[in-house]
Design a protein around this motif. Sequence first.
Motif, PDB file in Angstrom:
ATOM      1  N   LEU A 185       0.823  -1.204   0.000  1.00  0.00           N
ATOM      2  CA  LEU A 185       0.000   0.000   0.000  1.00  0.00           C
ATOM      3  C   LEU A 185       0.858   1.256   0.000  1.00  0.00           C
ATOM      4  O   LEU A 185       2.055   1.209   0.315  1.00  0.00           O
ATOM      5  CB  LEU A 185      -0.913   0.018   1.232  1.00  0.00           C
ATOM      6  N   GLU A 186       0.207   2.381  -0.327  1.00  0.00           N
ATOM      7  CA  GLU A 186       0.853   3.695  -0.277  1.00  0.00           C
ATOM      8  C   GLU A 186       0.790   4.257   1.139  1.00  0.00           C
ATOM      9  O   GLU A 186       0.322   5.364   1.376  1.00  0.00           O
ATOM     10  CB  GLU A 186       0.176   4.646  -1.265  1.00  0.00           C
ATOM     11  N   GLN A 187       1.280   3.490   2.078  1.00  0.00           N
ATOM     12  CA  GLN A 187       1.375   3.884   3.468  1.00  0.00           C
ATOM     13  C   GLN A 187       2.493   3.066   4.106  1.00  0.00           C
ATOM     14  O   GLN A 187       2.922   2.043   3.546  1.00  0.00           O
ATOM     15  CB  GLN A 187       0.048   3.640   4.193  1.00  0.00           C
ATOM     16  N   PRO A 188       2.995   3.482   5.267  1.00  0.00           N
ATOM     17  CA  PRO A 188       4.132   2.732   5.850  1.00  0.00           C
ATOM     18  C   PRO A 188       3.808   1.272   6.127  1.00  0.00           C
ATOM     19  O   PRO A 188       4.627   0.398   5.870  1.00  0.00           O
ATOM     20  CB  PRO A 188       4.416   3.510   7.141  1.00  0.00           C
ATOM     21  N   ARG A 189       2.627   0.989   6.644  1.00  0.00           N
ATOM     22  CA  ARG A 189       2.306  -0.383   7.025  1.00  0.00           C
ATOM     23  C   ARG A 189       1.666  -1.145   5.869  1.00  0.00           C
ATOM     24  O   ARG A 189       0.783  -0.615   5.176  1.00  0.00           O
ATOM     25  CB  ARG A 189       1.357  -0.378   8.216  1.00  0.00           C
ATOM     26  N   MET A 190       2.100  -2.371   5.662  1.00  0.00           N
ATOM     27  CA  MET A 190       1.513  -3.224   4.633  1.00  0.00           C
ATOM     28  C   MET A 190       0.223  -3.867   5.147  1.00  0.00           C
ATOM     29  O   MET A 190       0.081  -4.123   6.346  1.00  0.00           O
ATOM     30  CB  MET A 190       2.512  -4.294   4.199  1.00  0.00           C
ATOM     31  N   GLY A 191      -0.701  -4.126   4.242  1.00  0.00           N
ATOM     32  CA  GLY A 191      -2.006  -4.639   4.624  1.00  0.00           C
ATOM     33  C   GLY A 191      -2.027  -6.152   4.729  1.00  0.00           C
ATOM     34  O   GLY A 191      -1.395  -6.867   3.937  1.00  0.00           O
ATOM     35  N   ILE A 192      -2.779  -6.649   5.721  1.00  0.00           N
ATOM     36  CA  ILE A 192      -2.993  -8.089   5.906  1.00  0.00           C
ATOM     37  C   ILE A 192      -4.493  -8.296   6.088  1.00  0.00           C
ATOM     38  O   ILE A 192      -5.078  -7.806   7.057  1.00  0.00           O
ATOM     39  CB  ILE A 192      -2.233  -8.642   7.133  1.00  0.00           C
ATOM     40  N   TYR A 193      -5.110  -9.010   5.174  1.00  0.00           N
ATOM     41  CA  TYR A 193      -6.550  -9.265   5.224  1.00  0.00           C
ATOM     42  C   TYR A 193      -6.790 -10.773   5.214  1.00  0.00           C
ATOM     43  O   TYR A 193      -6.087 -11.522   4.534  1.00  0.00           O
ATOM     44  CB  TYR A 193      -7.264  -8.615   4.045  1.00  0.00           C
ATOM     45  N   PHE A 194      -7.815 -11.182   5.962  1.00  0.00           N
ATOM     46  CA  PHE A 194      -8.143 -12.595   6.079  1.00  0.00           C
ATOM     47  C   PHE A 194      -9.640 -12.779   5.835  1.00  0.00           C
ATOM     48  O   PHE A 194     -10.466 -12.123   6.472  1.00  0.00           O
ATOM     49  CB  PHE A 194      -7.759 -13.113   7.466  1.00  0.00           C
ATOM     50  N   ILE A 195      -9.981 -13.660   4.877  1.00  0.00           N
ATOM     51  CA  ILE A 195     -11.376 -13.966   4.534  1.00  0.00           C
ATOM     52  C   ILE A 195     -11.612 -15.453   4.834  1.00  0.00           C
ATOM     53  O   ILE A 195     -11.215 -16.323   4.051  1.00  0.00           O
ATOM     54  CB  ILE A 195     -11.672 -13.660   3.057  1.00  0.00           C
TER      55      ILE A 195
END
Length: 484
Positions: free
Chosen positions: A315-325
Motif C-alpha cells: 500500500l501507499e502507506q508505511p504499514r503493509m495490509g494483511i486481510y483474512f477472509i
Amino acid sequence: MTLSITISQQIKAYNLAACPTLPEFLETAYKTQKSLKKNEQFRKRIEVIQGFEFNTASTQIEESNDQQYIVAAGLYAPSIKIFETSQLSMKCSRGLDSEIVKFCLLGDDYKKIAMVCEDRNIELHAQYGKHFKLRVPKQPTDMIYNPYNCNLLVSSQNEDITRLNLELGSFVESYNLQQETGVNCLGMHDQLQLGFVGGNKQLSIIDFRSDQVVQQLGVCDVTSIATQNLQVALGTKEGQIKLFDLRKHIPINIYQHQYRLPIKKIVMKDDMIVSCDAKILKFWQGNRLFTNIEPQSEINSFTWVKNSGMFLLALEQPRMGIYFIPQLNAAPKWCPFLDNLTEEMEEEEQQTVYDEYKFLSYEELERLDALHLLETAMLKPYSHGYLIHLKLYLKLRQQKGLDFEDYKQKRIQQNYEKQLEAERVNKGYVIPEEPEIEQPVKQIDPRFSKLLKDNDFTVDKKSEAWKRAHPSEVRKQISKTKKR
C-alpha cells in the motif's frame, strides 16, 4: 479480541493490520502522558508479523514457493525486506540505490532474487546479499523469469524485450515485436511455455520453444496478465478484466471495475479471479462479484498466500495490509491461531445508511455531464453504479435543467391522459361515475340513550372533586374573573 471488519456482499474480511504499531502507541502515550496498561486497544492489539512496514510505502510483495518467506519491496529509501513466516518477524533488510520496478524469486526460497530498478540496472542477489549488477539499454517496465531455460525477460518502453540468460551469464538475442508504443506488462504460462506481451495496441503471444510470435490479439492498453489452464485474463487501463480462452479470439467474460482505473495485478485460482486497481481489490466467482476489499490507502500490488484465505497488500502507506477472509479458505499453516481468533472475537455490526445519497448508473452520470466526478470523493462506487450526495445531485439537475424538463413531461402526460379519458367517455366506451350520495347519520341506539339524559352521568365542574382533578382549569377561570 477486537478486529476491524469490513462486510461486502455478506462476506466478512478481517483487517489484521488496522491497529497502530508499537512505536505509534509509545508516541501517543508520551504525548498524552497516559499509561498503556489501561489502553484497551493496545491490550487487544494483533500484530501478525512484527515490523511488517516500510518508512514511506511498499511497492511489491511476494511469497516464496516453500511458504517460508515473504519478500517485499518499498521506499524511502529504496529497500527490500525478507520476513520469515516461522518466526513471524523480519529476517533481513537490504538497501538499494534506486526504486525497484519489479523483482522475481528465482528459486523456492529467498536465496536467489533478481530485481530491475528505475536506474536501468538489474541486481542479482544471493543469500549473502548483492551478487552482481548489470545495466539494460532501455527504461524497464516489467520483468518475468522462465525457469525452464533460465531466461530473464525485461520489457521496456520500446518494441524490444531484453533477454538475459542466467545460465550463460550473458544477454541473448532480444524479441522484437514491432510495437512502437512500447510494452506495458509481461506474463507467462508455465505448462504451455507461452509468453504474453501486453502493449497499448495489441497482445502478442510468444512460443518459448521456437522463440517466435505465434499469435496476436487486438486487445488495447493491457496492463496486467494472468493465466490458468487454457484461460488468460487481461487487465486494461479502463478497469476491465477480459477473460479469454486460448482457442478463441472473443472474450468469454468481461468484468468491470467501477473506478475505471488501470488494473495493476490479476490472480486466478480455480473458479476465483482476484483483481486490483489503485483503489479496490475485487473477487470474482464465475459471473458474479464475490466480495471486495477497499483499504484507506492506494494499492500497489498484492499476493494471495497459498492454500489460505489471507491476502498481503502493498500500500501507499508505511504499514503493509494483511486481510483474512475465512469463507475463502483457512488460515495459513504458519499462522493457525487466526482461525480461533475470528471465532472468539467480538463482532460489531456496521450498519451503513445511505439516506442522504442517490444511486446513479454510469449512463445517468453521462446524462448529468458528471463524468468528471469519477475517481473523486464525491462519488462512491456501489454495486453496478455510484452513490452521490443528494444535495449535489439536485444541484446538478438544476444546472442541467432536468427539473423543468421532468415537470414539462409530467404535465404533458397528465393533459394527454385527461384528453384520452374525455374521448372515451364521449364515445360511450366508459360510463361516467355517479356522484356519491351522502348517507344520513345513524341515530343513537335507544339502549344507550340514558347516557345523554341521566343526570348521574353529567360532569359537575363546580364540584370539589372536579376542581382537584383539573387545577389548571380552575386557575384559568379565576384569572378570567379577575380581568372582568
